[in-house]
Motif scaffolding. Structure first.
Motif, short mmCIF file in Angstrom:
data_model
loop_
_atom_site.label_atom_id
_atom_site.label_comp_id
_atom_site.label_asym_id
_atom_site.label_seq_id
_atom_site.Cartn_x
_atom_site.Cartn_y
_atom_site.Cartn_z
N GLY A 1 7.24 -1.86 -4.14
CA GLY A 1 6.14 -0.96 -4.29
C GLY A 1 4.94 -1.78 -4.26
N THR A 2 3.97 -1.05 -4.57
CA THR A 2 2.57 -1.80 -4.62
C THR A 2 1.70 -1.29 -5.72
OG1 THR A 2 1.32 -0.10 -3.21
CG2 THR A 2 2.29 -2.19 -2.19
N ASP A 3 0.91 -1.98 -6.04
CA ASP A 3 -0.11 -1.71 -7.40
C ASP A 3 -1.31 -0.99 -6.95
OD1 ASP A 3 -1.83 -3.62 -6.31
OD2 ASP A 3 -1.52 -5.08 -8.15
N SER A 4 -2.34 -0.79 -7.82
CA SER A 4 -3.34 0.01 -7.69
C SER A 4 -4.34 -0.67 -6.57
CB SER A 4 -4.11 0.21 -9.01
OG SER A 4 -4.47 -1.21 -9.50
N LEU A 5 -4.19 -1.92 -6.43
CA LEU A 5 -5.00 -2.27 -5.35
C LEU A 5 -4.18 -2.78 -4.00
CD1 LEU A 5 -7.05 -4.79 -7.47
CD2 LEU A 5 -7.64 -2.72 -6.61
N GLY A 6 -2.78 -2.06 -3.82
CA GLY A 6 -2.16 -2.25 -2.85
C GLY A 6 -1.54 -3.52 -2.46
N ARG A 7 -1.47 -4.17 -3.83
CA ARG A 7 -0.69 -5.77 -3.54
C ARG A 7 0.60 -5.57 -4.02
NH1 ARG A 7 -5.04 -8.48 -7.86
NH2 ARG A 7 -4.28 -6.47 -8.80
N ASP A 8 1.50 -6.15 -3.08
CA ASP A 8 3.00 -6.12 -3.19
C ASP A 8 3.36 -6.61 -4.52
OD1 ASP A 8 5.50 -5.76 -2.26
OD2 ASP A 8 5.73 -7.94 -2.25
N ILE A 9 4.17 -5.75 -5.34
CA ILE A 9 4.60 -5.89 -6.73
C ILE A 9 5.47 -7.25 -6.80
CG2 ILE A 9 5.82 -5.25 -8.94
CD1 ILE A 9 4.35 -2.46 -8.31
N LEU A 10 6.63 -7.21 -5.73
CA LEU A 10 7.53 -8.27 -5.68
C LEU A 10 6.90 -9.59 -5.70
CD1 LEU A 10 10.39 -8.95 -5.79
CD2 LEU A 10 10.41 -8.62 -3.21
N SER A 11 5.98 -9.69 -4.70
CA SER A 11 5.30 -10.89 -4.20
C SER A 11 4.53 -11.31 -5.73
CB SER A 11 4.27 -10.96 -3.42
OG SER A 11 5.09 -10.40 -2.30
N ARG A 12 3.94 -10.51 -6.63
CA ARG A 12 3.00 -10.83 -7.57
C ARG A 12 4.17 -11.30 -8.63
NH1 ARG A 12 -1.77 -9.90 -7.92
NH2 ARG A 12 -1.89 -9.21 -10.33
N LEU A 13 5.31 -10.68 -8.72
CA LEU A 13 6.28 -11.04 -9.62
C LEU A 13 6.91 -12.34 -9.50
CD1 LEU A 13 8.65 -8.01 -10.47
CD2 LEU A 13 6.92 -9.11 -11.78
N ILE A 14 7.01 -12.69 -8.37
CA ILE A 14 7.59 -14.13 -7.91
C ILE A 14 6.52 -15.20 -8.04
CG2 ILE A 14 8.11 -15.35 -6.10
CD1 ILE A 14 9.60 -13.09 -4.61
#
Lengths: 251, 305
Positions: B86-99
């Motif tokens: 999924g994506t967060d409140s600004l539309g950023r990819d959560i998986l990429s952010r986790l990585i």
């Protein structure tokens, strides 16, 4: 000829000034060069404490101690440790559990400033009857007798003249005791060492020494030659008591 | 081909090592074998290794740029096309952010693990070996640090030094070292009166050599175990600081900060906060499992005889 070791009016204390305990009360004795001197007595009589004061491990002492004619200060220097070495009572506690035989001997030799370390380690191991196979073992891979041999090798590494033996066999079982005692006798003959041996076992002292001081409650009650001891010519009642006790035990 | 591993095994398990190198490798190998037989510890180790690999190759693994916003695509649920978590409140990819966040987590953990135990070891062993006045002074300082609640002291430090990841690391380290100092001192006290320390003193070794070469090796194994067990706490403290806005600053994809951002939508869009939470949970658990396994291998009390 100067005596190898002279102790005069030595008193050793433990604890701070609130409860000071006097472990040794004005002990005096002399050990000739090349002789083997025994310190006997029951546990707590202060015999090991004399060795500790001598090596600087028990810093609270007064009196006079001299090694090879040199009076000892509060501080011991390298020369002292090159002349006097000690073998501890319990070989299970006197070797660093994380250091191999090789590491123990290498560091000791480095501290004494030797450079031909490899050949010296080989010779030391040979001297104490351990083959080169033991060189890279850790203490937990060795038996009690083998550990004590390593401890003896470490004490011999600096080529000392005087070896202090603090009940070197009391933690070992009987058959190994004899081996270690014979090894120590051989080494003394070979290297011309002077021994001061602490023991509670009169039989061991009679086997190893020419002269012995009998201690009780921190005092030397009698200095007796081994011939006199064997013949039962004791001057002090406590010595005869000790003799009696060990005779009874053997019989 | 097949004889190679068995002869290597024989070389490593030999009872009569023939060289310094062989003796050292044999000791390592023995520890590894005993760690390998502990399945939970191996699971922990696998997770941590995976974390390290993910952090190392983050730019190549991550499907999207962790900073690129796409407001038309915000708060997408799990399993959306192209956005697995999924994506967060600004539309950023959560998986990429986790990585990418794995890098920050590892960075914090590694720095704290370098600073706190080393400081604790130094203070503890010096205090234990020197005794007397030195011991008194060092231990009272330790007591003062111990008396503060950890997170509160870290908060105070960050507030004083300014928010940011380096300051968070510093703050956590400053609050983490006293237990190590206490532990190292306790061990030093039992070690320093032992015969093998007396024996090396009789060879003329000075206090510095005794502390570094003879006392440290015996303290370090229990310290390593304690550090791995504390890792979980360190990650949580870092995440806590991030959550409070005092650690990593937005838009940095630090896991604690991500939870903090997702908190506002937790009722309607639960995954935004839950995914980084699960990541923190997994890594903390992995360190705990590994620490437990390492304790069995390294604890000198079990392996001396």
């Amino acid at each position: 000829m100067t005596a190898a070791l002279e102790i005069n009016d030595l008193s050793v204390y433990f604890g701070d000034h609130h409860d000071l305990f006097q472990a040794v009360k004005s002990a005096s004795f002399t050990v000739e060069k090349g002789a083997s001197f025994g310190l006997v007595g029951e546990s707590g009589s202060g015999k090991s404490t004399i060795l500790k004061a001598l090596t600087g491990l028990a810093p609270q002492w007064e009196g006079h101690m001299s090694v090879a004619g040199r009076e000892l200060d509060r501080k011991r220097d390298r020369t002292f440790y090159k002349t006097v070495q000690m073998v501890f009572q319990d070989p299970y506690a006197s070797l660093h559990p994380r250091q191999s035989v090789d590491q123990v001997l290498t560091e000791t030799l480095q501290l004494h400033g030797f450079s031909d370390i490899n050949s010296r380690i080989e010779r030391l191991l040979q001297d104490v009857g351990l083959g080169p196979a033991f060189r890279f073992r850790y203490p937990h891979q060795l038996s009690g007798g083998q550990r004590q041999r390593v401890a003896i090798a470490r004490a011999l590494a600096s080529e000392p003249q005087i070896l202090l033996l603090d009940e070197p066999t009391s933690a070992l079982d009987v058959s190994v005791q004899a081996e270690i005692l014979n090894l120590l006798s051989d080494l003394r003959a070979e290297h011309g060492l002077t021994y001061v041996m602490v023991s509670h076992d009169l039989a061991v002292v009679a086997h190893m020494c020419d002269q012995a001081a009998v201690m009780r409650n921190g005092e030397i009650v009698e200095i007796i030659s081994i011939e006199d001891m064997r013949a039962g010519r004791t001057k002090h009642g406590y010595t005869s008591q000790l003799l009696q006790a060990s005779v009874n035990r053997v019989a | 081909m097949s004889s190679q591993p068995t002869s290597l095994h024989a070389w490593l398990t030999s009872e009569t090592p023939a060289s310094r190198r062989q003796a050292r490798w044999a000791a390592f190998y023995k520890g590894w074998l005993s760690l390998k037989s502990n399945h939970m510890a191996m699971a922990g180790l696998a997770i941590i290794l995976a974390l390290v690999l993910i952090a190392a190759f983050a730019p190549w693994i991550a499907p999207h740029d962790p900073f690129v916003q796409d407001l038309g695509n915000r708060l997408q649920p799990l399993g959306t096309e192209g956005h697995l978590l999924g994506t967060d409140s600004l539309g950023r990819d959560i998986l990429s952010r986790l990585i990418h966040g794995a890098r920050i987590t590892l960075y914090i953990v590694a720095l704290v693990a370098l600073i706190a135990p080393v400081a604790g070891l130094l203070v503890g062993t010096i205090s234990g070996y020197a005794g007397g006045v030195t011991d008194m002074v060092l231990m009272r300082i330790t007591d003062i640090f111990l008396a503060f609640p950890r997170l509160v002291l870290a908060l105070a430090f960050v507030a004083a030094l300014g928010a940011g990841i380096e300051n968070a690391v510093l703050a956590i380290s400053l609050t983490a070292w006293p237990p190590y100092a206490r532990m190292a001192r306790a061990e030093t006290l039992t070690i320093r009166s032992s015969d093998y320390i007396s024996a090396i003193r009789l060879q003329g070794a000075g206090p510095l050599r005794i502390i570094i070469k003879h006392i440290w090796p015996l303290c370090i194994s229990s310290l390593i175990v304690r550090v791995t067990l504390d890792m979980a706490g360190i990650i949580l403290a870092a995440a806590g600081l991030g959550f409070l806005g005092l650690g990593a600053q937005p838009p940095s994809p630090e896991w604690g900060a991500m939870i903090s951002e997702g908190r506002r939508f937790i009722l309607d869009y639960w995954w935004v906060a839950t995914m980084p939470g699960l990541a923190i949970f997994a890594v903390s658990l992995a360190f705990n499992l590994l620490g437990d396994g390492l304790r069995d291998v390294l604890d000198p009390k079990d392996s001396t005889s």
